[in-house]
Design an enzyme around this catalytic site. Structure first.
Site, short mmCIF file in Angstrom:
data_model
loop_
_atom_site.label_atom_id
_atom_site.label_comp_id
_atom_site.label_asym_id
_atom_site.label_seq_id
_atom_site.Cartn_x
_atom_site.Cartn_y
_atom_site.Cartn_z
N SER A 66 0.82 -1.20 0.00
CA SER A 66 0.00 0.00 0.00
C SER A 66 0.87 1.26 0.00
CB SER A 66 -0.93 -0.01 1.21
OG SER A 66 -0.17 -0.08 2.40
N GLN A 270 1.56 -16.24 15.08
CA GLN A 270 1.27 -17.61 15.52
C GLN A 270 0.00 -18.15 14.87
OE1 GLN A 270 1.48 -18.52 19.73
NE2 GLN A 270 -0.22 -19.96 19.59
N SER A 306 5.06 -13.05 16.36
CA SER A 306 4.53 -12.96 17.72
C SER A 306 3.87 -14.28 18.07
CB SER A 306 3.52 -11.82 17.84
OG SER A 306 2.39 -12.06 17.00
N THR A 352 4.61 -0.48 11.11
CA THR A 352 5.76 -1.16 11.70
C THR A 352 5.95 -2.56 11.10
OG1 THR A 352 4.24 -1.61 13.53
CG2 THR A 352 5.93 0.06 13.89
N GLY A 353 4.86 -3.25 10.78
CA GLY A 353 5.00 -4.58 10.17
C GLY A 353 5.67 -4.51 8.82
N ASP A 354 5.36 -3.47 8.05
CA ASP A 354 5.99 -3.30 6.75
C ASP A 354 7.46 -2.95 6.89
OD1 ASP A 354 3.37 -3.59 5.60
OD2 ASP A 354 2.98 -1.52 6.18
#
Length: 431
Positions: A66, A270, A306, A352-354
């Site tokens: 994105s 997970q 995570s 933050t994940g990107d």
């Protein structure tokens, strides 16, 4: 016009310049190796700070994520850090919005599979579709969510999004999204309820309309791998979290049967790892078994970002795990497995994940056979960026006030030095 023509003639009279490596060889330079640049991505080794390479790195990444005009999410979170690390980045925007959906208002467009195909065909026709990495984090969306993305929030849909925000929380805890609960007071506008994460799900990875977009991404990756068998595909398989899916059920087989098998590095949480393998994780041994199953599906590197596993450091930490399979010269397979404890942060961030996926790409590039070091570097970058962001946000918000979405935009440019050469603040344990 005369001046322009004269300038053009002057340029034509300039002496031709040999490549840098050739000029150094002719000059008898003893401080550098007189080797021509490699035709494909050269793994750069490091000497001292991250910006000191023993030879120039020529790596090109195709990033399909994105995009936002203001702030950092998707390609905006990935491109600058990768460029700082020396990568050339070609971006295709699966979504183009004014800002991420944690704000009270947003406008923009969603790319279709046909439009993605047209963009790729343009690259292909010019014979510049040569890549060393592909980076994607693509979340499919139904027409209902497109309506929400356009700003037409209805009460029923809003409440459903609030429920999904809760399910999304677990995936994001290690990114600094732990303590925020659905239903907390909202500071974004009178027509919205819940925290900003309620709406931010859509832009966590970029979203599209149906299976056709995912299938088009897979087709592009396969074609690029045929042209370059050494291409590495880094994928965040965005499916859901904490026992609930936030994509339609019919997308699950596409991820499992088409996307994951062509990926080389994947970063599930997970729930996603359990969903893809059909096995549950309740112990560290279970997590290792699940990562082995994911290896068997295709990826050489798996990082479970995570988990619900208890941390030895207490409930203020999350447990992340990683596994990397390497084929040795004699044909045997060596596997390195690591565990890392990640502190939680009481704040909501987007993008933050990107950033994590981009940094994992970069640091596994520099440490291709050392997952421990690559993860320590990646998680440490995340720590520095988040700490700088939260410090700035609290300073701007003032005492006792929760920072706004704009104040919590990642301090990416200000973190340039930490992106290039992060001080290691999180150490991984080899299992």
């Amino acid at each position: 016009m005369l001046h322009v023509l004269q300038f053009g003639v002057w340029l034509l009279k300039l002496p031709s310049r040999s490549p840098v490596w050739k000029r150094r060889e002719q000059a008898g330079c003893s401080s550098c190796s007189p080797q021509p640049p490699e035709p494909r991505c050269a793994r750069a080794t490091r000497a001292g700070r991250a910006s000191n390479f023993t030879r120039e790195m020529e790596c090109r990444v195709l990033s399909i994520q994105s995009h936002v005009v203001r702030g950092y999410v998707g390609n905006k979170s990935a491109s600058f850090p990768l460029q700082v690390m020396g990568f050339e980045v070609d971006s295709i925007n699966s979504v183009q919005f004014s800002n991420h959906t944690g704000y009270a208002h947003w406008k923009g467009q969603v790319l279709t599979a046909d439009e993605l195909h047209v963009l790729y065909e343009g690259i292909k026709l010019n014979n510049v579709n040569h890549y060393d990495y592909v980076l994607t984090a693509v979340l499919e969306a139904s027409a209902r969510r497109e309506k929400i993305a356009e700003g037409a929030l209805e009460r029923e849909s809003e409440m459903e999004w609030m429920r999904e925000a809760h399910t999304y929380r677990r995936k994001s805890e290690w990114l600094g999204l732990d303590v925020i609960q659905p239903g907390c007071p909202c500071e974004e506008g009178p027509n919205l309820r819940g925290d900003s994460l309620t709406k931010a799900i859509t832009l966590a990875a970029g979203y599209t309309r149906d299976t056709s977009f995912l299938e088009m991404v897979v087709d592009i990756v396969q074609e690029l791998k045929r042209a370059n068998p050494n291409l590495v595909y880094v994928c965040d398989p965005v499916l859901g979290d904490h026992g609930s899916m936030y994509v339609p059920q019919y997308l699950y087989p596409v991820y499992k049967d088409k996307v994951v098998p062509v990926a080389d590095i994947i970063t599930p949480n997970q729930f996603e790892a359990e969903l893809l393998t059909g096995k549950s994780i309740s112990t560290e041994k279970d997590a290792v078994a699940v990562m082995d199953l994911l290896h068997n599906m295709g990826p050489d590197t798996v990082v479970i970002t995570s988990s619900d596993l208890p941390s030895s450091l207490g409930d203020r930490f999350l447990v992340s795990l990683g596994s990397q399979r390497i084929v040795m010269p004699d044909g045997t397979i060596s596997t390195q497995r690591i565990r890392i404890e990640v502190p939680k942060v009481d704040a909501v961030f987007v993008g933050t994940g990107d950033l994590f996926a981009a940094m994992l790409l970069a640091w596994t590039h520099h440490y291709p056979t050392d997952l421990k070091m690559a993860c320590e570097k990646t998680f440490s970058v995340m720590h520095h960026v988040i700490q700088r962001t939260i410090s700035y946000a609290h300073e701007m918000a003032g005492p006792g006030r929760r920072p706004s979405p704009s104040q919590l935009e990642l301090r990416m440019v200000q973190s340039k030095a930490d992106i290039e050469d992060p001080a290691i603040v999180m150490e991984a344990t080899v299992l």
